[in-house]
Scaffold this motif. Structure first.
Motif, mmCIF file in Angstrom:
data_model
loop_
_atom_site.group_PDB
_atom_site.id
_atom_site.type_symbol
_atom_site.label_atom_id
_atom_site.label_comp_id
_atom_site.label_asym_id
_atom_site.label_seq_id
_atom_site.Cartn_x
_atom_site.Cartn_y
_atom_site.Cartn_z
ATOM 1 N N HIS A 1 0.869 -1.166 0.000
ATOM 2 C CA HIS A 1 0.000 0.000 0.000
ATOM 3 C C HIS A 1 0.912 1.224 0.000
ATOM 4 O O HIS A 1 1.772 1.371 0.872
ATOM 5 C CB HIS A 1 -0.898 -0.008 1.243
ATOM 6 N N ARG A 2 0.733 2.069 -1.023
ATOM 7 C CA ARG A 2 1.621 3.224 -1.211
ATOM 8 C C ARG A 2 3.066 2.793 -1.390
ATOM 9 O O ARG A 2 3.994 3.398 -0.853
ATOM 10 C CB ARG A 2 1.483 4.208 -0.059
ATOM 11 N N MET B 1 -9.120 0.043 5.226
ATOM 12 C CA MET B 1 -10.096 -0.779 4.526
ATOM 13 C C MET B 1 -9.664 -1.010 3.077
ATOM 14 O O MET B 1 -9.739 -2.120 2.550
ATOM 15 C CB MET B 1 -11.477 -0.110 4.552
ATOM 16 N N ILE B 2 -9.180 0.057 2.435
ATOM 17 C CA ILE B 2 -8.726 -0.045 1.044
ATOM 18 C C ILE B 2 -7.469 -0.894 0.954
ATOM 19 O O ILE B 2 -7.334 -1.755 0.074
ATOM 20 C CB ILE B 2 -8.486 1.368 0.472
ATOM 21 N N ALA B 3 -6.539 -0.671 1.867
ATOM 22 C CA ALA B 3 -5.288 -1.442 1.856
ATOM 23 C C ALA B 3 -5.564 -2.925 2.039
ATOM 24 O O ALA B 3 -4.914 -3.775 1.422
ATOM 25 C CB ALA B 3 -4.355 -0.938 2.953
ATOM 26 N N HIS B 4 -6.530 -3.246 2.879
ATOM 27 C CA HIS B 4 -6.870 -4.648 3.152
ATOM 28 C C HIS B 4 -7.444 -5.324 1.908
ATOM 29 O O HIS B 4 -6.931 -6.347 1.443
ATOM 30 C CB HIS B 4 -7.879 -4.699 4.302
ATOM 31 N N MET B 5 -8.498 -4.740 1.357
ATOM 32 C CA MET B 5 -9.154 -5.417 0.244
ATOM 33 C C MET B 5 -8.302 -5.376 -1.023
ATOM 34 O O MET B 5 -8.157 -6.385 -1.716
ATOM 35 C CB MET B 5 -10.516 -4.803 -0.029
ATOM 36 N N ALA B 6 -7.726 -4.218 -1.346
ATOM 37 C CA ALA B 6 -6.903 -4.117 -2.558
ATOM 38 C C ALA B 6 -5.651 -4.983 -2.430
ATOM 39 O O ALA B 6 -5.225 -5.612 -3.399
ATOM 40 C CB ALA B 6 -6.518 -2.663 -2.813
ATOM 41 N N GLY B 7 -5.081 -5.035 -1.215
ATOM 42 C CA GLY B 7 -3.907 -5.875 -1.004
ATOM 43 C C GLY B 7 -4.208 -7.335 -1.207
ATOM 44 O O GLY B 7 -3.385 -8.097 -1.722
ATOM 45 N N GLY B 8 -5.426 -7.756 -0.805
ATOM 46 C CA GLY B 8 -5.838 -9.133 -1.029
ATOM 47 C C GLY B 8 -6.084 -9.439 -2.490
ATOM 48 O O GLY B 8 -5.999 -10.584 -2.926
ATOM 49 N N MET B 9 -6.382 -8.390 -3.287
ATOM 50 C CA MET B 9 -6.592 -8.555 -4.720
ATOM 51 C C MET B 9 -5.284 -8.464 -5.500
ATOM 52 O O MET B 9 -5.257 -8.671 -6.711
ATOM 53 C CB MET B 9 -7.572 -7.495 -5.224
ATOM 54 N N GLY B 10 -4.194 -8.108 -4.788
ATOM 55 C CA GLY B 10 -2.900 -8.045 -5.444
ATOM 56 C C GLY B 10 -2.623 -6.737 -6.151
ATOM 57 O O GLY B 10 -1.793 -6.680 -7.075
ATOM 58 N N VAL B 11 -3.312 -5.666 -5.748
ATOM 59 C CA VAL B 11 -3.087 -4.364 -6.371
ATOM 60 C C VAL B 11 -2.811 -3.326 -5.284
ATOM 61 O O VAL B 11 -3.270 -3.464 -4.150
ATOM 62 C CB VAL B 11 -4.288 -3.923 -7.226
ATOM 63 N N ASP B 12 -2.065 -2.301 -5.639
ATOM 64 C CA ASP B 12 -1.749 -1.203 -4.727
ATOM 65 C C ASP B 12 -2.572 0.007 -5.155
ATOM 66 O O ASP B 12 -2.301 0.625 -6.185
ATOM 67 C CB ASP B 12 -0.251 -0.883 -4.783
ATOM 68 N N LEU B 13 -3.591 0.334 -4.381
ATOM 69 C CA LEU B 13 -4.449 1.477 -4.683
ATOM 70 C C LEU B 13 -4.166 2.662 -3.771
ATOM 71 O O LEU B 13 -4.930 3.623 -3.750
ATOM 72 C CB LEU B 13 -5.918 1.066 -4.561
ATOM 73 N N GLY B 14 -3.065 2.591 -3.049
ATOM 74 C CA GLY B 14 -2.767 3.617 -2.059
ATOM 75 C C GLY B 14 -2.508 4.995 -2.627
ATOM 76 O O GLY B 14 -2.686 5.998 -1.936
ATOM 77 N N HIS B 15 -2.092 5.076 -3.896
ATOM 78 C CA HIS B 15 -1.771 6.377 -4.498
ATOM 79 C C HIS B 15 -2.934 6.933 -5.325
ATOM 80 O O HIS B 15 -2.806 8.003 -5.911
ATOM 81 C CB HIS B 15 -0.536 6.250 -5.388
ATOM 82 N N TYR B 16 -4.052 6.198 -5.379
ATOM 83 C CA TYR B 16 -5.156 6.614 -6.231
ATOM 84 C C TYR B 16 -6.184 7.437 -5.472
ATOM 85 O O TYR B 16 -6.415 7.232 -4.278
ATOM 86 C CB TYR B 16 -5.863 5.396 -6.832
ATOM 87 N N HIS B 17 -6.830 8.358 -6.192
ATOM 88 C CA HIS B 17 -7.937 9.117 -5.628
ATOM 89 C C HIS B 17 -9.097 8.154 -5.371
ATOM 90 O O HIS B 17 -9.275 7.165 -6.083
ATOM 91 C CB HIS B 17 -8.361 10.219 -6.597
ATOM 92 N N LEU B 18 -9.917 8.459 -4.373
ATOM 93 C CA LEU B 18 -11.008 7.575 -3.998
ATOM 94 C C LEU B 18 -12.006 7.347 -5.129
ATOM 95 O O LEU B 18 -12.667 6.313 -5.181
ATOM 96 C CB LEU B 18 -11.735 8.124 -2.769
ATOM 97 N N ASP B 19 -12.131 8.301 -6.057
ATOM 98 C CA ASP B 19 -13.105 8.166 -7.140
ATOM 99 C C ASP B 19 -12.505 7.556 -8.405
ATOM 100 O O ASP B 19 -13.165 7.521 -9.449
ATOM 101 C CB ASP B 19 -13.725 9.525 -7.461
ATOM 102 N N THR B 20 -11.282 7.042 -8.319
ATOM 103 C CA THR B 20 -10.666 6.371 -9.458
ATOM 104 C C THR B 20 -11.369 5.043 -9.732
ATOM 105 O O THR B 20 -11.582 4.245 -8.826
ATOM 106 C CB THR B 20 -9.172 6.106 -9.185
ATOM 107 N N MET B 21 -11.720 4.795 -11.015
ATOM 108 C CA MET B 21 -12.358 3.537 -11.380
ATOM 109 C C MET B 21 -11.331 2.406 -11.357
ATOM 110 O O MET B 21 -10.166 2.604 -11.674
ATOM 111 C CB MET B 21 -12.989 3.646 -12.769
ATOM 112 N N ILE B 22 -11.778 1.213 -11.005
ATOM 113 C CA ILE B 22 -10.847 0.083 -10.902
ATOM 114 C C ILE B 22 -11.211 -1.037 -11.876
ATOM 115 O O ILE B 22 -10.982 -2.210 -11.612
ATOM 116 C CB ILE B 22 -10.791 -0.463 -9.464
ATOM 117 N N GLU B 23 -11.773 -0.646 -13.027
ATOM 118 C CA GLU B 23 -12.116 -1.641 -14.040
ATOM 119 C C GLU B 23 -10.856 -2.291 -14.600
ATOM 120 O O GLU B 23 -9.758 -1.741 -14.514
ATOM 121 C CB GLU B 23 -12.924 -1.011 -15.169
#
Length: 454
Positions: free
Chosen positions: A66-67, A308-330
């Motif tokens: 994360h980050r 919460m984001i670090a937990h779920m995104a980390g379990g999915m194998g992606v780092d979303l720590g640098h993204y804005h909350l409204d960034t799409m994750i398609e």
């Protein structure tokens, strides 16, 4: 006649499990998770309050970065430090009489011969109250901790798990025949060697000679849980699970998952009702709806959305720590927990999910807010969708469970939605399914009586 729901407490031997940041709350005694008295007290509270089991999650590695790193996890207590729940089982077993004791373990962390031995020992100690949640670890760090270069691909992990349980079934069900244990002081025969067998398993992953070193425990095979809603995970559950832990975003999605899995079970020679489904839910309880909404707002202010984001995104194998909350994750595809991404898409039907939705999914989609009566109404809807039980997610230990037991359980009991807490049975499986041993439709039963003594 109303068939009661089964209730288990979803916990982890760590400071921050699912609803993150609440270890900082004055009521969050999970900050003291190293103290065995915390867990013994909780187990007694659950048993006295009518819960059927306590269900321990576990990890054997860090979540994904994360980050750009993992210091965030340590700083915030995101499932680190965390202790081995299997070690807790003995203490909880001897301090309770009827509470089921379920815990999570993956093939990665222990050879099946030793795992079978430890499970059987715990089942003896608890007099038949042990359950195992069969999982495949999805953590890159976990695989590197055990000497691998990285994460084994998703479907290969399930092929590994298939052989793992095959070895276990041979040890638990086939190595010792019924009546092998004599304990006859007069003749001097402790066990009949003609009824104890080597299994001589040879497969892709393991070679295990046997025999099983532990005589048959009260359940032989522990009650078998499974968690994972990917296509492969669902297929595995249809063949092997007796209980499945789900976190569907709503009752209709739960119904679809349950119906599909039960149809697959029938295709595999089992019956649909051979599998029970436990929905993960958290609760905010008020004397009035207005008070419940107020308490929900107070809770939301305490939740750490970044965790919460670090937990779920980390379990999915992606780092979303640098993204804005409204960034799409398609277009996110990983070798991690595919089921988490599927749940996210289901919960945001009609639009593309965003980073903010990850936190929302973890906090609200599995939350019921209301009075005890309205919560009971909602649980009836979930029950009509096909669930057999609820895995109760906590905000605080043990406050979340004490409040649920004090206010909601009496309403559920009046409606016949919870088992009479005075009802006592010898094993966890008998309490839930009516028999001590796994039924003959399960693949484990195929190994009874098939080995020859040599």
């Amino acid at each position: 006649m109303t068939i009661p729901l089964s209730f288990s407490a979803f916990v982890m031997n760590t400071a921050s499990h699912i609803i993150h940041g609440l270890w900082r709350d004055e009521q969050g005694n999970q900050i003291n998770f190293n103290d065995i008295d915390v867990w013994i007290s909780l187990a007694k509270t659950l048993e006295d309050g009518g819960f059927d089991a306590v269900f321990f999650a576990d990890v054997i590695g860090l979540y994904g970065n994360h980050r750009g790193g993992w210091s965030f996890h340590v700083e915030n207590g995101l499932q680190i430090p965390s202790n081995d729940p299997m070690v807790l089982m003995s203490a909880l077993a001897v301090n309770t009489k009827h509470l089921g004791l379920a815990y999570t373990a993956a093939p990665l962390q222990e050879h099946p011969f030793n795992f079978a031995r430890r499970i059987s020992t715990l089942d003896h100690i608890s007099k038949g109250r042990i359950a195992w949640n069969m999982v495949t670890s999805s953590s890159e760090n976990a695989f590197r901790n055990f000497g691998y270069e990285g994460l084994v691909p998703h479907d290969e992990r399930y092929r590994w798990l298939d052989e793992y349980v095959d070895v276990l079934y041979k040890l638990w069900e086939g190595s010792w025949d019924e009546g092998a244990l004599k304990k006859d002081r007069e003749s001097g025969i402790y066990a009949d060697p003609t009824k104890v067998h080597k299994i001589n398993h040879v497969g892709k992953y393991y070679k295990v000679e046997g025999p099983h070193l532990v005589s048959p425990s009260p359940q032989r095979t522990p009650l078998l849980f499974q968690a994972g809603a990917s296509t492969t995970g669902r297929d595995f559950a249809a063949r092997h699970a007796e209980a499945v832990f789900i976190v569907a975003p709503d009752p209709e999605n739960a119904r679809q998952l349950i119906d599909t899995t039960r149809r697959l079970a029938v295709q595999n020679g089992r019956e649909g009702n051979d599998i029970h489904f436990y929905q993960g839910l958290s609760f905010v309880i008020g004397e009035t709806e207005k008070e419940a909404k107020r308490k929900e707002k107070e809770l939301d202010k305490k939740i750490n959305l970044d965790m919460m984001i670090a937990h779920m995104a980390g379990g999915m194998g992606v780092d979303l720590g640098h993204y804005h909350l409204d960034t799409m994750i398609e277009h996110v595809e990983t070798e991690g927990v595919r089921s988490s991404f599927e749940w996210l898409k289901q919960s945001t039907q009609g639009r593309t999910p965003t980073v903010r939705d990850i936190a929302r999914l973890r906090t609200k989609s599995s939350r019921i807010v209301g009075t005890p009566e309205s919560i009971a109404d909602q649980l009836e809807i979930w029950k009509d969708a096909g669930i057999n039980g609820v895995n109760v997610i906590n905000s605080t230990i043990s406050g979340s469970y004490e409040e649920f037991i004090e206010h909601v359980m009496p309403v559920l009991r009046k409606r016949g939605l919870v088992r009479n807490r005075k009802e006592e049975t010898s094993t966890l499986r008998k309490k839930l399914f009516g028999d001590d041993y796994i039924n003959t439709r399960h693949p484990a039963a195929n190994y009874r009586g098939v080995f020859q003594h040599y």
